[in-house]
Design a protein around this motif. Structure first.
Motif, PDB file in Angstrom:
ATOM      1  N   VAL A   1      -4.592 -40.471 -19.272  1.00  0.00           N
ATOM      2  CA  VAL A   1      -5.913 -40.019 -19.364  1.00  0.00           C
ATOM      3  C   VAL A   1      -5.664 -38.432 -19.653  1.00  0.00           C
ATOM      4  O   VAL A   1      -6.696 -38.611 -19.903  1.00  0.00           O
ATOM      5  CB  VAL A   1      -6.381 -39.629 -17.828  1.00  0.00           C
TER       6      VAL A   1
ATOM      7  N   LEU B   1      -9.930 -35.557 -17.369  1.00  0.00           N
ATOM      8  CA  LEU B   1      -9.532 -35.757 -15.966  1.00  0.00           C
ATOM      9  C   LEU B   1      -8.247 -35.750 -16.178  1.00  0.00           C
ATOM     10  O   LEU B   1      -8.116 -36.369 -14.471  1.00  0.00           O
ATOM     11  CB  LEU B   1     -10.308 -37.417 -16.859  1.00  0.00           C
TER      12      LEU B   1
ATOM     13  N   SER C   1      -7.532 -35.590 -12.289  1.00  0.00           N
ATOM     14  CA  SER C   1      -6.728 -36.878 -11.736  1.00  0.00           C
ATOM     15  C   SER C   1      -5.220 -36.192 -10.804  1.00  0.00           C
ATOM     16  O   SER C   1      -4.718 -37.059  -9.528  1.00  0.00           O
ATOM     17  CB  SER C   1      -6.236 -37.828 -12.198  1.00  0.00           C
TER      18      SER C   1
ATOM     19  N   VAL D   1     -13.271 -43.828 -11.442  1.00  0.00           N
ATOM     20  CA  VAL D   1     -13.256 -43.646 -13.119  1.00  0.00           C
ATOM     21  C   VAL D   1     -14.691 -45.152 -13.306  1.00  0.00           C
ATOM     22  O   VAL D   1     -14.282 -46.034 -13.305  1.00  0.00           O
ATOM     23  CB  VAL D   1     -12.804 -43.533 -14.368  1.00  0.00           C
ATOM     24  N   TYR D   2     -16.269 -44.269 -13.377  1.00  0.00           N
ATOM     25  CA  TYR D   2     -17.391 -45.294 -13.625  1.00  0.00           C
ATOM     26  C   TYR D   2     -17.579 -45.611 -15.008  1.00  0.00           C
ATOM     27  O   TYR D   2     -18.698 -44.495 -15.507  1.00  0.00           O
ATOM     28  CB  TYR D   2     -18.570 -45.275 -12.539  1.00  0.00           C
TER      29      TYR D   2
ATOM     30  N   VAL E   1     -15.768 -39.322 -11.701  1.00  0.00           N
ATOM     31  CA  VAL E   1     -16.320 -39.525 -13.219  1.00  0.00           C
ATOM     32  C   VAL E   1     -17.372 -40.461 -13.739  1.00  0.00           C
ATOM     33  O   VAL E   1     -16.397 -41.612 -14.282  1.00  0.00           O
ATOM     34  CB  VAL E   1     -15.281 -38.575 -13.850  1.00  0.00           C
ATOM     35  N   SER E   2     -18.603 -40.692 -13.990  1.00  0.00           N
ATOM     36  CA  SER E   2     -19.019 -41.413 -14.836  1.00  0.00           C
ATOM     37  C   SER E   2     -19.134 -41.266 -16.740  1.00  0.00           C
ATOM     38  O   SER E   2     -19.540 -40.517 -17.312  1.00  0.00           O
ATOM     39  CB  SER E   2     -20.705 -42.037 -14.182  1.00  0.00           C
ATOM     40  N   ILE E   3     -18.671 -42.740 -17.423  1.00  0.00           N
ATOM     41  CA  ILE E   3     -19.021 -42.513 -18.708  1.00  0.00           C
ATOM     42  C   ILE E   3     -20.131 -43.629 -18.775  1.00  0.00           C
ATOM     43  O   ILE E   3     -19.663 -44.398 -19.104  1.00  0.00           O
ATOM     44  CB  ILE E   3     -17.538 -43.097 -19.140  1.00  0.00           C
TER      45      ILE E   3
ATOM     46  N   ALA F   1      -8.388 -42.917 -11.540  1.00  0.00           N
ATOM     47  CA  ALA F   1      -7.400 -41.906 -12.208  1.00  0.00           C
ATOM     48  C   ALA F   1      -6.594 -41.569 -10.894  1.00  0.00           C
ATOM     49  O   ALA F   1      -6.967 -40.352 -10.468  1.00  0.00           O
ATOM     50  CB  ALA F   1      -8.446 -41.872 -13.221  1.00  0.00           C
TER      51      ALA F   1
ATOM     52  N   LEU G   1      -4.164 -44.344 -15.550  1.00  0.00           N
ATOM     53  CA  LEU G   1      -5.219 -45.550 -14.453  1.00  0.00           C
ATOM     54  C   LEU G   1      -4.958 -46.236 -14.631  1.00  0.00           C
ATOM     55  O   LEU G   1      -3.597 -46.468 -14.890  1.00  0.00           O
ATOM     56  CB  LEU G   1      -5.903 -45.386 -16.330  1.00  0.00           C
TER      57      LEU G   1
END
Length: 170
Positions: free
Chosen positions: A38, A54, A58, A65-66, A93-95, A141, A146
């Motif tokens: 990551v 991240l 992690s 991780v969304y 943690v969203s992206i 993560a 990942l």
């Protein structure tokens, strides 16, 4: 009468087990294409202006991780469940991809009442590194790597199970 109830119950359990095995196999197959580290994502800036890593997060505990988009219909089903995960015992943690500028994404998140951390991937750099082609995509993560990628509708128990498996695997 008792036999048919028991038979249906046993059949139902067998089907649930089969579905679980198939879903796990598909997730493991999808996970083979994930970037291994990551750290490749580098430092990311949240909508709140905080710089996060991240990789560092992690290494403390597994992180869900969304990857989602404001226009994604399935994300409207999955996002409220993801919002329930973000708690002291697990991080999210969203992206947000292809969802517009920071102000638009921040407005969307505020309107929906989501509390999870959001990084806006306006230039699609993070999605390319993660090789994400479908929204929503969820990964875990853990220890800088990942694991457990899945795409599409995912249940809350499935998210917790992936986080637990990552914790047990560490």
């Amino acid at each position: 009468m008792k036999r048919s109830w028991r038979r249906r119950f046993t059949s139902g359990l067998a089907y649930l087990l089969l579905i679980g095995v198939v879903v796990t196999a598909v997730d493991l197959w999808r996970s083979r294409d994930l970037p291994t580290e990551v750290a490749a994502l580098g430092a990311m800036t949240t909508l709140g202006g905080e710089t996060i890593s991240l990789d560092a997060m992690s290494r403390q505990q597994p992180v869900l991780v969304y990857v989602w988009a404001s226009w994604c219909g399935v994300c409207r089903i999955v996002s409220p469940m993801v919002n329930l995960i973000d708690a002291p015992h697990a991080r999210v943690v969203s992206i947000a991809i292809a969802s517009g500028p920071n102000a638009r994404v921040a407005g969307y998140v505020r309107e929906k009442g989501y509390d999870f951390t959001v990084v806006n991937d306006e230039d699609h750099r993070l999605a390319q590194i993660l090789a994400v082609g479908v929204t929503p995509t969820l990964m875990v993560a853990s220890q800088g790597k990942l694991r457990f990628a899945t795409a599409g509708i995912t249940t809350l128990p499935g998210m917790y199970l992936r986080l637990l498996l990552a914790r047990l695997g560490d």
